[in-house]
Scaffold this motif. Structure first.
Motif, PDB file in Angstrom:
ATOM      1  N   LYS A 195     -97.355   3.341 -22.706  1.00 56.21           N
ATOM      2  CA  LYS A 195     -98.211   3.560 -21.547  1.00 56.21           C
ATOM      3  C   LYS A 195     -97.672   2.814 -20.317  1.00 56.21           C
ATOM      4  CE  LYS A 195    -102.776   4.734 -23.280  1.00 56.21           C
ATOM      5  NZ  LYS A 195    -104.069   4.154 -23.676  1.00 56.21           N
ATOM      6  N   THR A 196     -97.122   1.634 -20.527  1.00 57.52           N
ATOM      7  CA  THR A 196     -96.650   0.828 -19.392  1.00 57.52           C
ATOM      8  C   THR A 196     -95.424   1.449 -18.726  1.00 57.52           C
ATOM      9  OG1 THR A 196     -95.388  -0.500 -20.930  1.00 57.52           O
ATOM     10  CG2 THR A 196     -97.553  -1.358 -20.272  1.00 57.52           C
ATOM     11  N   THR A 212     -93.504   4.029 -16.620  1.00 61.53           N
ATOM     12  CA  THR A 212     -93.760   5.122 -15.657  1.00 61.53           C
ATOM     13  C   THR A 212     -92.432   5.724 -15.235  1.00 61.53           C
ATOM     14  OG1 THR A 212     -93.730   3.462 -13.921  1.00 61.53           O
ATOM     15  CG2 THR A 212     -95.918   4.179 -14.706  1.00 61.53           C
ATOM     16  N   GLU A 257     -91.032   5.945 -12.249  1.00 59.68           N
ATOM     17  CA  GLU A 257     -90.320   5.091 -11.291  1.00 59.68           C
ATOM     18  C   GLU A 257     -89.585   3.969 -12.006  1.00 59.68           C
ATOM     19  OE1 GLU A 257     -94.065   5.246 -10.145  1.00 59.68           O
ATOM     20  OE2 GLU A 257     -93.290   7.282  -9.814  1.00 59.68           O
ATOM     21  N   SER A 258     -90.318   3.358 -12.835  1.00 58.43           N
ATOM     22  CA  SER A 258     -89.680   2.238 -13.558  1.00 58.43           C
ATOM     23  C   SER A 258     -88.499   2.730 -14.376  1.00 58.43           C
ATOM     24  CB  SER A 258     -90.709   1.549 -14.444  1.00 58.43           C
ATOM     25  OG  SER A 258     -91.097   2.377 -15.505  1.00 58.43           O
ATOM     26  N   GLN A 259     -88.628   3.992 -14.884  1.00 53.32           N
ATOM     27  CA  GLN A 259     -87.539   4.568 -15.675  1.00 53.32           C
ATOM     28  C   GLN A 259     -86.292   4.730 -14.817  1.00 53.32           C
ATOM     29  OE1 GLN A 259     -89.061   8.018 -17.707  1.00 53.32           O
ATOM     30  NE2 GLN A 259     -88.199   7.354 -19.660  1.00 53.32           N
TER      31      GLN A 259
END
Lengths: 278, 168
Positions: A254-255, A257, A259-261
């Motif tokens: 869940k944490t 996202t 963008e973070s990827q």
């Protein structure tokens, strides 16, 4: 029997050292009859039948009384020194011995014979020669075949006794065997006690086995139950463990996202570039 | 339990088997094979472990109270002993057998005494030279001539049955 008689006398006719005698001896040695001839060839003693009962008058027959009961008086013993030269009584020699010594009777016969002949009380005729020949023949037969003849008659006398001895030996052996058999059976009957003891032991063993088996059943049941509890507990912990892993994974996913990827991807490429430039 | 275990001892088969006659041999052999299976079962039952490792279970199981309960109940449990209703029967049979054996021994002792008496009679006979023919017929009845069946000499079936010819 006559053949044996002839054979015995024949053996006597052949001198000891002659080759014929050797052949006879060898033939006997290697034949089955050797034992028999050796047994019968013993020098015969008259009345040799075993063990005479001397005190026959006081002997009490076993199983007495019955008709025609024995025992009979023993035969008179044969004295081979009763007569000298078969016919002349020993007493006559003994009678003359103190007066004229050992040759007394011979001297007496010689002198009386001379007297008879010289006074013609005894006239020598052809018949005298027949008499002399007869005496010579009788003496020869007695010398050569005497023991065999005596053997022959002795055997004829004792044949029945020997047969009866065989009967007695048979009976005694049978009775002895019976005694042995009875004793053996008595000894064997004692085995029943041992077998009964063995049965008691078997019974005790069976009861003990049953008791042990019952105990074993109880122990096994308890062990099975406890083992079940252990297994259930193990499964529970495994399930809980799996569940927790899934929950953590979900939380982590869940944490993450888009963008973070992207940011992670860019940083990775940058790292690769620096590694390539080196 | 202790008294029963005292009864259990190895059976001396060599002693039993040497005293058994040939006519009982097969029966005793079946009995021996049966007792051997009983002995095997007993040995097998003796070898199984009856102890429960309580420490292991109290560690392994979280519910200690249940293990405690199990242990207490197991300790309190009285396993019923098998009821022995054959022993009396066996004892009775053993006593009966003992009496039968004693009876047999007594009877055979009487027979034995008779046989020994006969043996002594035969052994105390004088030499045959001094026995009359009546003595012989008295002590060896099988030699008696049969005057009724065979009226003429030799009063036997044939001449070879005469004592001298037959027992030479």
């Amino acid at each position: 029997m006559f053949s044996r008689l002839l054979a015995n006398s024949g053996r006597r006719l052949i001198s000891k050292n002659s080759p014929l005698c050797l052949r006879v001896i060898n033939a006997q040695r290697y034949s089955n009859a050797a034992v028999v001839t050796q047994a019968t060839n013993k020098v015969a003693v008259a009345n040799a039948y075993p063990a005479q009962l001397k005190d026959w008058e006081n002997f009490k027959m076993p199983g007495a009384p019955y008709d025609g009961m024995g025992p009979l008086p023993p035969l008179e013993e044969f004295d081979p020194k009763m007569a000298r030269h078969y016919v002349i009584p020993e007493d006559w020699f003994q009678f003359l011995y103190p007066r004229t010594g050992t040759t007394g009777l011979y001297t007496f016969f010689a002198t009386v014979g001379t007297m008879l002949v010289s006074k013609e009380f005894y006239i020598i005729t052809p018949d005298s020669w027949y008499t002399l020949t007869l005496i010579a023949v009788c003496v020869t037969i007695a010398k050569l075949a005497g023991p065999s003849i005596r053997n022959f008659f002795e055997e004829a006398r004792t044949d029945l006794f020997k047969a009866l001895e065989n009967v007695k030996a048979e009976d005694v052996a049978g009775l002895q065997e019976l005694v042995d058999n009875i004793k053996l059976e008595q000894w064997r009957a004692g085995a029943q006690k041992l077998i009964n003891d063995a049965k008691q032991v078997n019974l005790a063993m069976m009861l003990e086995t049953e008791y042990l088996n019952r105990q074993a059943t109880v122990v096994e049941t308890i062990k099975r139950q406890l083992d079940y509890q252990v297994a259930v507990q193990k499964v529970d912990t495994e399930l809980a463990h799996g569940h927790m892993v899934n929950w953590i994974e979900k939380k982590v996913m869940k944490t993450i996202t888009p963008e973070s990827q992207k940011a992670t991807l860019a940083s990775c490429i940058a790292q690769l570039n620096t590694m390539a430039s080196k | 339990m202790a008294s029963r275990q005292a009864l259990i001892k190895p059976i001396e088969w060599s002693k039993i088997l040497e005293r058994v006659g040939p006519e009982m041999k097969s029966k005793v052999n079946t009995f021996k094979s049966k007792s051997d299976t009983i002995l095997n079962n007993y040995v097998k039952a003796n070898e199984t472990k009856l102890a429960i490792d309580w420490d292991h279970y109290s560690k392994a199981i979280a519910n200690k109270a249940m293990v405690q309960e199990f242990q207490q109940k197991f300790k309190a449990l009285q396993i019923p002993k098998p009821i022995d209703n054959k022993s009396e029967e066996l004892k009775k049979k053993a006593i009966e057998d003992e009496q039968a054996v004693q009876k047999f021994v007594k009877e055979s002792d009487e027979n034995l005494a008779e046989v020994v008496e006969n043996l002594e009679r035969l052994n105390s006979l004088p030499p045959f030279e001094q026995m009359t023919m009546d003595d012989n017929y008295e002590h060896f009845p099988r030699l008696r001539p049969d005057f009724k069946k065979y009226p003429f000499w030799p009063h036997r079936e044939n001449i070879d049955d005469l004592i001298v010819n037959k027992y030479r």
